[in-house]
Design an enzyme around this catalytic site. Structure first.
Site, mmCIF file in Angstrom:
data_model
loop_
_atom_site.group_PDB
_atom_site.id
_atom_site.type_symbol
_atom_site.label_atom_id
_atom_site.label_comp_id
_atom_site.label_asym_id
_atom_site.label_seq_id
_atom_site.Cartn_x
_atom_site.Cartn_y
_atom_site.Cartn_z
ATOM 1 N N ARG A 142 2.666 1.840 5.750
ATOM 2 C CA ARG A 142 3.855 1.150 6.235
ATOM 3 C C ARG A 142 3.873 0.924 7.742
ATOM 4 O O ARG A 142 4.111 -0.171 8.215
ATOM 5 C CB ARG A 142 5.092 2.001 5.937
ATOM 6 C CG ARG A 142 6.114 1.410 5.058
ATOM 7 C CD ARG A 142 6.839 2.578 4.435
ATOM 8 N NE ARG A 142 5.863 3.586 4.069
ATOM 9 C CZ ARG A 142 5.189 3.572 2.915
ATOM 10 N NH1 ARG A 142 5.425 2.662 2.033
ATOM 11 N NH2 ARG A 142 4.296 4.497 2.659
ATOM 12 N N THR A 143 3.663 2.003 8.472
ATOM 13 C CA THR A 143 3.866 1.888 9.913
ATOM 14 C C THR A 143 2.873 0.895 10.519
ATOM 15 O O THR A 143 3.258 0.000 11.277
ATOM 16 C CB THR A 143 3.755 3.274 10.589
ATOM 17 O OG1 THR A 143 4.680 4.143 9.950
ATOM 18 C CG2 THR A 143 4.084 3.198 12.058
ATOM 19 N N LYS B 156 -17.768 9.143 18.679
ATOM 20 C CA LYS B 156 -18.887 9.457 19.576
ATOM 21 C C LYS B 156 -18.471 10.469 20.642
ATOM 22 O O LYS B 156 -19.256 10.800 21.527
ATOM 23 C CB LYS B 156 -19.357 8.190 20.295
ATOM 24 C CG LYS B 156 -19.887 7.119 19.377
ATOM 25 C CD LYS B 156 -20.354 5.935 20.222
ATOM 26 C CE LYS B 156 -20.703 4.751 19.363
ATOM 27 N NZ LYS B 156 -20.824 3.524 20.173
ATOM 28 N N ARG C 40 -0.955 6.065 16.574
ATOM 29 C CA ARG C 40 -0.616 7.253 15.770
ATOM 30 C C ARG C 40 -1.752 8.250 15.929
ATOM 31 O O ARG C 40 -2.926 7.872 15.853
ATOM 32 C CB ARG C 40 -0.448 6.871 14.311
ATOM 33 C CG ARG C 40 -0.395 8.096 13.411
ATOM 34 C CD ARG C 40 0.002 7.772 12.013
ATOM 35 N NE ARG C 40 1.395 7.355 11.949
ATOM 36 C CZ ARG C 40 2.047 7.175 10.810
ATOM 37 N NH1 ARG C 40 1.441 7.363 9.664
ATOM 38 N NH2 ARG C 40 3.310 6.802 10.814
ATOM 39 N N HIS D 110 8.503 10.490 15.875
ATOM 40 C CA HIS D 110 8.144 9.204 15.259
ATOM 41 C C HIS D 110 9.265 8.213 15.606
ATOM 42 O O HIS D 110 10.054 7.830 14.740
ATOM 43 C CB HIS D 110 8.010 9.408 13.751
ATOM 44 C CG HIS D 110 7.375 8.274 13.011
ATOM 45 N ND1 HIS D 110 7.133 7.038 13.566
ATOM 46 C CD2 HIS D 110 6.947 8.196 11.725
ATOM 47 C CE1 HIS D 110 6.583 6.252 12.647
ATOM 48 N NE2 HIS D 110 6.456 6.933 11.537
HETATM 49 C C1 NCD Z 1 6.288 9.102 7.792
HETATM 50 C C2 NCD Z 1 5.303 9.664 8.800
HETATM 51 O O1 NCD Z 1 4.204 9.159 8.947
HETATM 52 O O2 NCD Z 1 5.696 10.615 9.458
HETATM 53 N N1 NCD Z 1 5.874 7.903 7.225
HETATM 54 C C3 NCD Z 1 6.143 6.722 7.846
HETATM 55 O O3 NCD Z 1 5.793 6.512 8.984
HETATM 56 N N2 NCD Z 1 6.870 5.832 7.186
HETATM 57 C C4 NCD Z 1 6.701 10.089 6.779
HETATM 58 C C5 NCD Z 1 5.654 10.791 5.972
HETATM 59 O O4 NCD Z 1 4.456 10.569 6.125
HETATM 60 O O5 NCD Z 1 6.081 11.594 5.132
#
Ligand code: NCD
Length: 306
Positions: free
Chosen positions: A53-54, A82, A103, A131
């Site tokens: 999703r993200t 590397k 991320r 997040h």
């Molecule tokens: C969340 C995350 O990555 O922290 N997911 C997301 O970004 N929609 C929640 C999760 O992974 O449970």
């Protein structure tokens, strides 16, 4: 907001957040008007941890604004494999791109990246820490579906210890009036001490910690479900013991208010029975949609094009 980084949900004032939500609503009602504002701009998505999703919502957001994307979703396919340092990667990527979404499994990695970047860095999740764009998504969802961000009883259920979406949401909501939290988790997975002390107690926010959804569901305006964060457990047996702690089903939903909304950052494992998806109060897929629009608004603001 132009050229700011977004590392922690508190990096923006309430007024700045309102500007982002206002722009997101304008984009939702007239997407065509914004479909070229990022022409010539490049978003780099650096995903050192899995995501669907993200990452997709960031990439879809940039494409829908007319911009382009580059990046990786698999750190082994980048020079990190590397042994390149994060600092060097970021220095390079900020030459090639106009904005970065990153991320990373390590807490604090996004902050470090922002220190070496010449373009805005957006934290798309740093370990079990924060997040903030999920929080923008959550706030836009609450504001749009419940009409306001203050005066809510919010139940947060599941893995409150390792869930970064939970820590970001509680932190962000602590600035709004008359918010009460009911924190539903097994004892082992309660919110970290710094959230209890530095956020909840410090801001005099009412909260109660309980172990069962049934004990509090009828009080809630919002129920925020979360996944038990398997990848952050040090001990597999502990995960196996706790993984099925909560399953929201149609029986439990009979106890909830008629206008309660169910949220979930997704991915879901088994904590919400799929039967609940048919319930009008299930807002989690709508929430994922808001996520794309709010990321469009965020990037347009940070790039100074809207
Ligand atoms: C969340 C995350 O990555 O922290 N997911 C997301 O970004 N929609 C929640 C999760 O992974 O449970």
């Amino acid at each position: 907001m132009k050229n700011k980084h977004l590392i922690n949900p508190m990096d923006f004032t309430i007024e700045e957040l309102d500007e982002i939500f206002e722009l997101a609503h304008q984009i939702i009602s007239n997407p065509q008007e914004y479909s070229h504002v990022c022409e010539g701009k490049i978003l780099a998505t650096l995903f050192y941890e899995p995501s669907t999703r993200t990452r997709f919502s960031f990439e879809a957001a940039m494409m829908r604004l007319g911009g382009k994307i580059l990046g990786f979703s698999e750190p082994n396919s980048s020079s990190a494999a590397k042994g390149e340092t994060l600092a060097d990667t970021i220095k390079m990527v900020s030459i090639y791109s106009d904005i970065i979404a990153m991320r990373h499994p390590k807490e604090g990695a996004a902050k470090v990246a922002s220190m070496y970047s010449s373009v805005p860095v957006i934290n798309a999740g740093d370990g079990g820490h924060q997040h903030p764009t999920q929080t923008l998504t959550d706030l836009l969802t609450i504001k749009s579906l419940k009409g306001r961000l203050d005066n809510h009883v919010i139940g947060i259920c599941g893995d409150l210890r390792y869930g970064r979406t939970v820590q970001s949401l509680i932190t962000a909501m602590s600035r709004y009036e008359n918010i009460k939290f009911l924190l539903i988790s097994p004892k082992e997975l309660g919110v970290p001490q710094y959230i209890r002390e530095e956020v909840l107690n410090k801001n005099n926010i009412e909260f109660r910690e309980v172990e069962k959804i049934e004990d509090v569901i009828e009080e809630l305006d919002i129920l925020y479900m979360t996944r038990i964060q398997k990848e952050r457990f040090f001990n597999e047996d502990e995960y196996m013991r706790l993984k099925d702690s909560y399953i929201l089903d149609t029986e439990k939903m009979k106890l909830a208010k008629e206008d309660m909304i169910i949220m979930h950052p997704l991915p879901r494992v088994n904590e919400i029975d799929v039967e609940v998806d048919k319930d009008e109060r299930a807002a989690y897929f709508k929430q994922a949609e808001f996520g794309m629009y709010v990321r469009m608004a965020l990037m347009a603001k940070l790039l100074g094009v809207a």
